[in-house]
Design a protein around this motif. Structure first.
Motif, short mmCIF file in Angstrom:
data_model
loop_
_atom_site.label_atom_id
_atom_site.label_comp_id
_atom_site.label_asym_id
_atom_site.label_seq_id
_atom_site.Cartn_x
_atom_site.Cartn_y
_atom_site.Cartn_z
N ASP A 1 1.90 -1.54 5.17
CA ASP A 1 2.52 -2.39 5.19
C ASP A 1 1.51 -3.92 4.00
O ASP A 1 1.93 -4.69 3.69
CB ASP A 1 3.50 -3.22 6.20
CG ASP A 1 4.61 -2.42 6.63
OD1 ASP A 1 5.43 -1.45 5.63
OD2 ASP A 1 5.20 -2.55 7.60
N ASP A 2 0.49 -3.61 3.60
CA ASP A 2 -0.54 -4.42 3.54
C ASP A 2 -0.31 -4.76 1.81
O ASP A 2 0.51 -3.35 1.42
CB ASP A 2 -1.76 -4.26 3.48
CG ASP A 2 -2.94 -3.72 5.20
OD1 ASP A 2 -2.20 -4.77 5.90
OD2 ASP A 2 -3.39 -3.26 5.46
N VAL B 1 0.78 -1.00 0.22
CA VAL B 1 -0.12 0.04 0.11
C VAL B 1 1.10 1.67 0.06
O VAL B 1 0.07 2.31 -0.73
CB VAL B 1 -1.30 -0.22 1.00
CG1 VAL B 1 -2.35 1.36 1.35
CG2 VAL B 1 -1.71 -1.33 0.90
N GLU B 2 1.65 1.18 0.44
CA GLU B 2 2.85 2.52 0.95
C GLU B 2 3.52 2.57 -0.75
O GLU B 2 3.63 4.15 -0.79
CB GLU B 2 3.78 1.84 2.06
CG GLU B 2 4.66 2.97 2.14
CD GLU B 2 5.94 2.66 2.77
OE1 GLU B 2 6.55 3.49 4.01
OE2 GLU B 2 6.47 1.93 2.93
N ASP B 3 3.52 2.03 -1.90
CA ASP B 3 3.92 2.44 -2.48
C ASP B 3 3.23 2.85 -3.54
O ASP B 3 3.22 3.83 -4.41
CB ASP B 3 4.48 0.60 -3.72
CG ASP B 3 5.13 0.32 -3.29
OD1 ASP B 3 6.80 0.78 -2.14
OD2 ASP B 3 5.54 -1.27 -2.90
N ILE B 4 1.69 2.71 -3.78
CA ILE B 4 0.57 3.87 -3.87
C ILE B 4 -0.16 4.66 -3.58
O ILE B 4 -0.70 5.27 -4.39
CB ILE B 4 -0.28 2.53 -4.69
CG1 ILE B 4 -1.09 1.51 -4.07
CG2 ILE B 4 0.75 1.34 -5.19
CD1 ILE B 4 -2.13 0.94 -4.65
N ASP C 1 -6.32 3.06 -7.76
CA ASP C 1 -5.06 2.68 -7.55
C ASP C 1 -4.66 1.56 -7.43
O ASP C 1 -4.13 0.75 -8.26
CB ASP C 1 -4.91 3.73 -6.93
CG ASP C 1 -5.11 5.43 -7.25
OD1 ASP C 1 -4.83 5.63 -8.12
OD2 ASP C 1 -5.24 5.84 -6.06
N VAL C 2 -5.63 0.48 -6.84
CA VAL C 2 -5.00 -0.34 -6.79
C VAL C 2 -5.21 -1.64 -7.03
O VAL C 2 -4.63 -2.65 -7.80
CB VAL C 2 -6.00 -1.25 -4.89
CG1 VAL C 2 -6.50 -2.21 -4.78
CG2 VAL C 2 -5.87 0.13 -4.00
#
Length: 439
Positions: A265-266, A192-195, A299-300
């Motif tokens: 971090d998910d 999740v942190e990446d997007i 986004d996901v």
């Protein structure tokens, strides 16, 4: 917003030099906090990978996992992976490698593979060691064997590295391969942190519907998280919530007080599954309950589609099985539909019992989340009936909540053949309900 003492301690520990000793008394003295507060922060820093407790040494500040991540594999990392000793060429340890060669062939055959960015893995073959060095390739000598003096002399002349490992060639190559695979998976596992969008537009609990309209017009967005004075997410507000509402109305009165909240971090694969199944368009990203970002369903899905294209992408068995199933609107029960595929059958050509139970169990899990916003862990699953299902059969799975108590629930799951409406499987799922409702 000012940091809490707990956050201040974590920030202080992160800023310490790698190798610094960290103790409860040291933290308490330096930051003027109680020893209990210092202890809790140090334990969390240990969980986050910032410090490590070493017997007879104490707690030491170490490089965090994310700090150690680099793009390419170097000689220094290879040395750590194979628990090696550097015999010479310390100054070249940061050289990037793009090829590994095992000296199990004649010298003439080796020549085509040898280059400066290659690492030659070799045992006690003196001729192969010299041949590799002559072509500018560093050495990894296996079996704990010591090279002869002329090999060391040539390596020093050419400023090349020689690493000595106590493991045999097979073990060394296995260790390197495993490290490369883990790195490849880790690199492509999107979190999740990446997007997430870090520059979050939000409203506070003191805001009104008029403030929503002003923020919406300014940002061209319609969905915003609502936070309290400590930046803790308490709700989500959208255009649907404010439609026809007076401008002076507090956002607290109309917001969704049970928003979908995720951690930094998910994994995106996990979050995409929940958002698609349950119809969430947006999710707040939190760290210890505090708002740090936001992600949208679009986004996901885009990130999930990108990562699926990678050849090393790994999926869970549950996600692979459910990938062909879809949610169906049903006013009475939670219903999903899908097809029995080649992947789902057993050696007899019919749907595997374990696969079918996985589908049924997940249907019950989704029903509990969708209807009551509860998370649960399956305690028991009883399959009362099962008829053979061949490849290509389309099935409909329905989950009915029979009992939802404070600590446990009972869910009846039925599987029907879609075209004939025949009941082909029936089960009862008993699950332990989480202590709190999902945010």
């Amino acid at each position: 917003m000012s940091q809490t003492k707990h956050q201040q301690i974590l920030s202080f520990i992160e800023e310490l030099d790698v190798g610094s000793k960290v103790s409860v008394r040291f933290i308490a003295r330096e930051l003027d906090v109680s020893e209990g507060t210092a202890y809790r922060a140090i334990k969390e820093a240990e969980n986050k990978g910032f410090v490590r407790s070493i017997p007879k040494v104490g707690t030491i500040r170490i490089e965090g996992v994310k700090e150690r991540q680099i793009e390419d594999l170097t000689l220094r990392e290879v040395c750590q992976i194979v628990e090696g000793i550097v015999l010479c060429g310390y100054e070249d340890l940061d050289r990037t490698l793009n090829k590994f060669i095992i000296a199990a062939m004649e010298r003439e055959a080796m020549e085509r593979y040898l280059e400066e960015e290659a690492l030659c893995i070799v045992g006690n073959r003196h001729d192969a060691q010299l041949f590799a060095l002559q072509h500018g390739a560093p050495l990894l000598i296996t079996g704990g064997l010591d090279p002869e003096e002329d090999v060391l002399k040539l390596a020093r002349q050419k400023h090349l590295t020689i690493i000595q490992s106590p493991y045999d060639t097979f073990a060394v190559t296995t260790m390197i391969n495993r490290a490369l695979y883990d790195r490849l998976i880790e690199k492509e596992l999107i979190l999740v942190e990446d997007i997430m969008v870090k520059d979050v537009q939000y409203l506070t609990t003191k805001a009104t519907v008029g403030d929503w309209h002003e923020l919406s017009q300014r940002s061209s967005h319609s969905r915003f998280p609502v936070v309290d004075e400590d930046m803790t997410v308490v709700g989500m507000i959208t255009a649907v919530d404010v439609a026809g509402v007076e401008m002076k109305t507090s956002v607290v009165d109309v917001m969704n007080s049970k928003p979908f909240v995720v951690g930094r971090d998910d994994s995106v694969t996990h979050i995409s599954r929940i958002m698609v199944w349950e119809g969430w368009e947006i999710a707040a990203v939190v760290d210890q309950g505090k708002l740090i970002g936001i992600i949208s369903l679009q986004d996901v899905i885009e990130a999930y589609q990108q990562v699926q294209k990678q050849p090393q992408f790994g999926e869970t068995v549950d996600n692979l099985i459910l990938s062909g199933f879809r949610y169906v609107e049903d006013p009475e029960n939670l219903t999903i539909e899908g097809e029995i595929t080649q992947f789902m059958i057993n050696e007899f050509g019919s749907a595997s019992c374990g696969v079918l139970v996985t589908v049924m169990n997940m249907a019950g899990y989704i029903a509990l989340r969708k209807q009551h916003r509860l998370d649960a862990i399956t305690e028991n699953f009883t399959l009362y009936q099962l008829q053979p299902l061949i490849v290509g059969t389309e099935i409909r799975v329905t989950a009915k909540l029979l009992l939802v108590a404070k600590k446990h629930c009972n869910i009846e799951i039925n599987v029907y053949e879609k075209n004939t409406h025949d009941l082909v499987a029936k089960g009862l799922m008993t699950a332990r309900v989480g202590d709190k409702k999902l945010a």
